[in-house]
Design an enzyme around this catalytic site. Sequence first.
Site, mmCIF file in Angstrom:
data_model
loop_
_atom_site.group_PDB
_atom_site.id
_atom_site.type_symbol
_atom_site.label_atom_id
_atom_site.label_comp_id
_atom_site.label_asym_id
_atom_site.label_seq_id
_atom_site.Cartn_x
_atom_site.Cartn_y
_atom_site.Cartn_z
ATOM 1 N N THR A 256 16.656 -49.705 2.239
ATOM 2 C CA THR A 256 17.599 -50.393 2.523
ATOM 3 C C THR A 256 16.850 -51.226 4.156
ATOM 4 O O THR A 256 16.075 -50.852 4.916
ATOM 5 C CB THR A 256 18.441 -49.626 3.303
ATOM 6 O OG1 THR A 256 19.728 -50.684 4.159
ATOM 7 C CG2 THR A 256 18.332 -48.616 4.398
ATOM 8 N N GLY A 257 17.236 -52.098 4.644
ATOM 9 C CA GLY A 257 17.126 -53.321 5.674
ATOM 10 C C GLY A 257 16.319 -54.577 5.698
ATOM 11 O O GLY A 257 16.768 -54.641 4.079
ATOM 12 N N GLY B 148 14.854 -57.384 3.377
ATOM 13 C CA GLY B 148 14.561 -56.751 2.298
ATOM 14 C C GLY B 148 13.168 -57.614 2.229
ATOM 15 O O GLY B 148 12.490 -56.618 1.113
ATOM 16 N N SER C 215 29.001 -54.996 3.249
ATOM 17 C CA SER C 215 27.752 -55.349 3.153
ATOM 18 C C SER C 215 27.662 -54.189 1.643
ATOM 19 O O SER C 215 26.525 -54.960 0.710
ATOM 20 C CB SER C 215 26.636 -53.826 3.786
ATOM 21 O OG SER C 215 27.475 -52.596 3.693
ATOM 22 N N ARG D 215 19.534 -66.667 -2.479
ATOM 23 C CA ARG D 215 18.135 -65.410 -1.588
ATOM 24 C C ARG D 215 18.764 -64.147 -2.158
ATOM 25 O O ARG D 215 19.912 -64.092 -2.351
ATOM 26 C CB ARG D 215 18.937 -65.201 -0.162
ATOM 27 C CG ARG D 215 17.946 -64.033 0.337
ATOM 28 C CD ARG D 215 18.098 -62.933 0.449
ATOM 29 N NE ARG D 215 16.932 -62.462 0.959
ATOM 30 C CZ ARG D 215 17.845 -60.993 1.263
ATOM 31 N NH1 ARG D 215 18.508 -60.607 0.869
ATOM 32 N NH2 ARG D 215 16.899 -60.423 2.206
ATOM 33 N N VAL D 216 18.006 -63.108 -2.274
ATOM 34 C CA VAL D 216 17.751 -62.178 -3.489
ATOM 35 C C VAL D 216 16.408 -61.323 -2.838
ATOM 36 O O VAL D 216 16.240 -61.508 -2.273
ATOM 37 C CB VAL D 216 17.126 -62.169 -4.619
ATOM 38 C CG1 VAL D 216 17.172 -61.193 -5.296
ATOM 39 C CG2 VAL D 216 18.075 -63.471 -5.188
ATOM 40 N N GLY D 217 17.003 -59.958 -2.052
ATOM 41 C CA GLY D 217 17.026 -59.163 -1.181
ATOM 42 C C GLY D 217 15.497 -58.275 -2.414
ATOM 43 O O GLY D 217 15.572 -58.291 -3.524
ATOM 44 N N ASP D 218 15.263 -56.888 -1.565
ATOM 45 C CA ASP D 218 14.479 -56.123 -2.370
ATOM 46 C C ASP D 218 15.236 -55.265 -3.133
ATOM 47 O O ASP D 218 15.264 -54.565 -3.986
ATOM 48 C CB ASP D 218 13.706 -55.206 -0.904
ATOM 49 C CG ASP D 218 15.329 -54.588 -0.611
ATOM 50 O OD1 ASP D 218 16.245 -55.040 0.209
ATOM 51 O OD2 ASP D 218 15.221 -53.336 -0.417
ATOM 52 N N THR E 42 22.973 -51.614 2.564
ATOM 53 C CA THR E 42 22.977 -51.190 1.297
ATOM 54 C C THR E 42 23.401 -49.959 0.841
ATOM 55 O O THR E 42 22.765 -49.137 1.757
ATOM 56 C CB THR E 42 21.850 -51.662 1.213
ATOM 57 O OG1 THR E 42 21.407 -53.122 0.820
ATOM 58 C CG2 THR E 42 21.089 -51.250 -0.778
ATOM 59 N N THR F 98 24.016 -53.568 -3.489
ATOM 60 C CA THR F 98 24.463 -54.288 -2.248
ATOM 61 C C THR F 98 24.926 -55.804 -2.094
ATOM 62 O O THR F 98 24.561 -56.140 -3.285
ATOM 63 C CB THR F 98 23.018 -54.276 -1.108
ATOM 64 O OG1 THR F 98 23.195 -55.187 -0.099
ATOM 65 C CG2 THR F 98 21.934 -55.512 -2.047
#
Length: 330
Positions: free
Chosen positions: A242-243, A245, A89, A219-222, A191, A209
């Site tokens: 974490t989790g 995003g 991850s 795609r981009v997360g938090d 993450t 992450t």
Amino acid sequence: MKQRRAFLKDSLLGGIAFIAASCGWTSTSAEKSQEESNLKGNKPIVISTWNHGEIANKVSWQILEKGGTALDAVEQGVRLVESDPTGSSVGIGGLPDRDGIVTLDASIMNHKNECGAVAFLQNIEHPITVARKVMEETPHVFLAGEGAYKFALEQGLKDTNLLTEESKKAWEKWLEEAKYKPIINIENHDTIGSLALDQHGNLAGACTTSGLAYKMHGRVGDSPIIGAGLFVDNEVGAACATGLGEAIIRIAGSNIVVEMMRNGMSPQKACEAACQRVIEKHQNVSGLQVAFIALNKKGQYGSCSIHPGFNLAIHTPKQNGIETAKHQFI
Ligand code: ASP
């Protein structure tokens, strides 16, 4: 990794049964040690997400105990996790997107409200170092994609293949059915987020992450978004997430945790309040996992997740180990 994922599944099922009866915040055995440790505060201290937080903390601690900076501590700690090919991850070995491409997100923030971030970065082993270079060597905060990659090479980082044989095989297996759910699976997020308070009383944080496994390309997360995946305010405290995003971005999660602490909440209560906010803003959180960790100026820490199964690593002068976070499932 498989073992941890199995544990998450088991603990989720167990948690549902238990909470159906109690329906509220669930205490863990670690709560008492957290309360004791928090009574006086800790300095220095480093806390990091998940089991791999323990190896990150080990490196961070070597820096912190010698009087090094929180910024160096968190960067060096998470770099170790980025280099571990068995972690699926983060960094090398991170599971790819649905097109088989590993794309990385990272952010870093220091005690002067300076920050740097990279998103959709490919073929670079240490996105956290690129994020730090963005912070220190450019007038900007955020670089993405090809521009971030070129900047990384200019800064002396090397082009590296991040797709391991194992992650390629996992992706090929996923392709057989190619079921794409834009909702996080309770089991597929880890993450590394790391927060530290150094002997000089300064806070810093780092977050890195490969994001959701088999995500849409682009795609981009938090994690690279300051205020969502990470936030540090040296007057108050620091938080990271974490989790899923998307759910964290929707509530500007890490910023909320810090603002709650500014308004007088303990790190623990602030993490609980941020989880509660996620729950309130989503109709159904049964398949949605989000977790926060937080640290304040006194070196008191807290953590919370929506579902069971989230843990964090803590290293202080008196304490070194893993704790299970409190959780709430509704
Ligand atoms: N927060 C990350 C993301 O949504 C996933 C994780 O925590 O592993 O990209």
